[in-house]
Scaffold this active site. Structure first.
Site, PDB file in Angstrom:
ATOM      1  N   ARG A 198      -5.580  -6.628  -9.335  1.00 56.86           N
ATOM      2  CA  ARG A 198      -4.390  -6.615  -8.470  1.00 56.86           C
ATOM      3  C   ARG A 198      -4.730  -6.037  -7.102  1.00 56.86           C
ATOM      4  O   ARG A 198      -4.058  -6.302  -6.124  1.00 56.86           O
ATOM      5  CB  ARG A 198      -3.280  -5.753  -9.100  1.00 56.86           C
ATOM      6  N   LYS A 207      -4.162  -4.929   0.962  1.00 53.76           N
ATOM      7  CA  LYS A 207      -3.077  -5.408   0.093  1.00 53.76           C
ATOM      8  C   LYS A 207      -1.724  -4.846   0.577  1.00 53.76           C
ATOM      9  O   LYS A 207      -0.751  -5.580   0.697  1.00 53.76           O
ATOM     10  CB  LYS A 207      -3.336  -4.959  -1.336  1.00 53.76           C
ATOM     11  N   ASN A 208      -1.705  -3.548   0.874  1.00 56.17           N
ATOM     12  CA  ASN A 208      -0.424  -2.899   1.183  1.00 56.17           C
ATOM     13  C   ASN A 208       0.056  -3.113   2.606  1.00 56.17           C
ATOM     14  O   ASN A 208       1.126  -2.636   2.975  1.00 56.17           O
ATOM     15  CB  ASN A 208      -0.491  -1.403   0.855  1.00 56.17           C
ATOM     16  N   ARG A 234       9.709   5.170  -9.801  1.00 57.69           N
ATOM     17  CA  ARG A 234       9.699   4.316  -8.605  1.00 57.69           C
ATOM     18  C   ARG A 234      11.089   3.806  -8.218  1.00 57.69           C
ATOM     19  O   ARG A 234      11.330   2.616  -8.125  1.00 57.69           O
ATOM     20  CB  ARG A 234       8.747   3.134  -8.787  1.00 57.69           C
TER      21      ARG A 234
END
Ligand code: EPZ
Length: 420
Positions: free
Chosen positions: A399, A22-23, A122
């Site tokens: 997710r 995903k990343n 964040r």
């Protein structure tokens, strides 16, 4: 809202294939904005965040064609707006990754300022400061980042006050089309950053030093199309390997990247697991033993990854001995602890340190997922708990983990998705 129902007590055994990372997929999909030629990205994981990123690119007017194997062909030549609206960004803060490519290729971008999330505030100040150093004009108003540049961005020397993965990725992408040379210092070294750089090089970018803390990019006039497969997901891989260790079982993860998990594999060996590796597979065999508790301290790559912290808190909660877990990256990444306490875990959190005293067993209970990796740790705890555990809010899991119940089910877990 879907829930996962898990009956614990099964020693996992079998083989599972790692999905695309995903990343790595998220920045690589954003990088397609840097060329007007057709570009194909393969091995994408079938995850909600990936769908969101494809929706975002589509909303800008890009042509998006996805095949049944989750390869996607993108046509950015039809892009007609460079905005990332709040409705999409609020569901996935990684949307910030379109900022650098849009400003660098189209000279402007309006990206909703990503809010914080469950694990921390964040901020994206380092992304914005870096783009300003390259000549972008950045205004933050009404919850939006409004970025623009007359002509091309200029190469610059940028020192990151903190190691930031997506900050490095945003500026790496922006620098590929800048006028002159950019040097990123104190850059992130994560394998996903390296995968992005390799994709950009396949598109014609001139990059050296990726994988080290100093990345040098010589800007070019244009990037061309390419076909690029995303690397395997090292965090998904690590999660399945911890599942073997926590249940005393034996799991082999195939089609994965053996080199990117050294810190995790060394910790698994410390728990008493037998770890063997091949060309593209890793196997953990616990031989029915109870894991030994280990101490963890998260830090940027190649040190122990924060995305594996929750999984090792789960392992320590049923291990022999006491494990100390220190979270150095995010300010609020112990939300899985409260849910594990409901299952009988013995964990004490003070500041950024969790002291985990191993119990002989956990007890199944209804629990709630709070963020992506925390929810994976609840699955791991449920696999080894006595009785049934129902995990709510599992959209967090969807997710980041593709077909989680099918994959764990194929290893013998008693797990099902309850739709309601
Ligand atoms: C990436 O997030 C990953 N997400 C995260 O994975 C991962 O946990 C994190 O890197 C650390 O490895 C993606 O790649 C999409 P950072 P990112 O910028 O880039 C501070 C998952 O579970 N910081 O490396 O957002 C920040 O607050 C997700 O898949 C600033 O202060 O993380 C944090 O303390 C969760 N200013 C530290 O740096 C900035 O401008 C590291 O954050 C940027 C970051």
């Amino acid at each position: 809202m879907d829930k996962l129902l898990i009956t614990g007590g099964v020693r996992l055994n079998g083989v599972v294939r790692a999905s695309g990372a995903k990343n790595a997929a998220l920045p690589i999909l954003a990088a397609t904005l840097l060329t007007k030629e057709l570009i194909t990205i393969k091995n994408l994981p079938h995850l909600h965040d990936i769908t969101t990123m494809l929706e975002l690119l589509g909303s800008m007017g890009c042509g998006v064609v996805v095949d049944e194997k989750m390869s996607v062909q993108l046509d950015v030549s039809t892009l007609n707006n460079s905005e990332a609206p709040y409705e999409l960004v609020k569901t996935m803060r990684a949307s910030i990754l379109v900022l650098g490519p849009l400003v660098s290729h189209f000279g402007k971008a309006i990206v909703s300022l990503p809010g914080g999330c469950a694990i921390g505030s964040r901020p994206v100040d380092l992304h914005l400061r870096g783009l300003e150093a390259m000549g972008a004009n950045i205004v933050v108003e009404g919850g939006d980042i409004i970025a623009s540049v007359d002509g091309r961005l200029k190469g610059a020397r940028i020192f990151f006050d903190k190691v930031t993965v997506t900050g490095t990725e945003n500026l790496l992408m922006a620098a590929t089309l800048a006028d002159g040379q950019t040097i990123l210092e104190n850059a992130a070294r994560e394998p996903e950053v390296v995968d992005l750089a390799e994709c950009l090089i396949a598109m014609g970018a001139k990059i050296t030093g990726h994988g080290t803390d100093t990345i040098v990019i010589d800007g070019v006039e244009a990037l061309h199309g390419a076909t690029y497969p995303v690397m395997p997901d090292r965090i998904e891989t690590g999660t399945f390997l911890v599942a073997a260790a926590i249940t005393g079982g034996k799991v082999k993860v195939t089609d994965t990247d053996v080199k990117s998990l050294e810190a995790v594999l060394s910790k698994l060996e410390e728990t008493g697991a037998k770890v063997t590796c091949g060309e593209d597979w890793i196997e953990v065999d616990m031989e029915g033993r109870r894991p030994k508790a280990v101490n963890i301290s998260t830090a940027p790559y190649p040190a122990f990854p924060t995305d594996m912290q929750a999984q090792f808190v789960a392992l320590n909660s049923v291990a022999e001995g006491v494990g100390r877990v220190i979270e150095n990256i995010f300010e609020n990444r112990f939300m899985h602890v409260d849910e594990m306490l409901r299952m009988g875990a013995d964990i004490e959190v003070t500041g950024n340190t969790a002291i985990v005293r191993g119990c002989n067993s956990l007890k199944g209970a209804p629990v709630m997922a709070t963020d992506l990796r925390a929810s994976a740790s609840l699955v791991l705890s449920a696999l080894v708990a006595n009785g049934d555990t129902k995990i709510d809010r599992i959209y967090h899991i969807d997710r980041g983990y593709e077909c989680i119940e099918e994959k764990f089910g194929s290893l013998g877990a008693k797990i099902s998705r309850v739709l309601n």
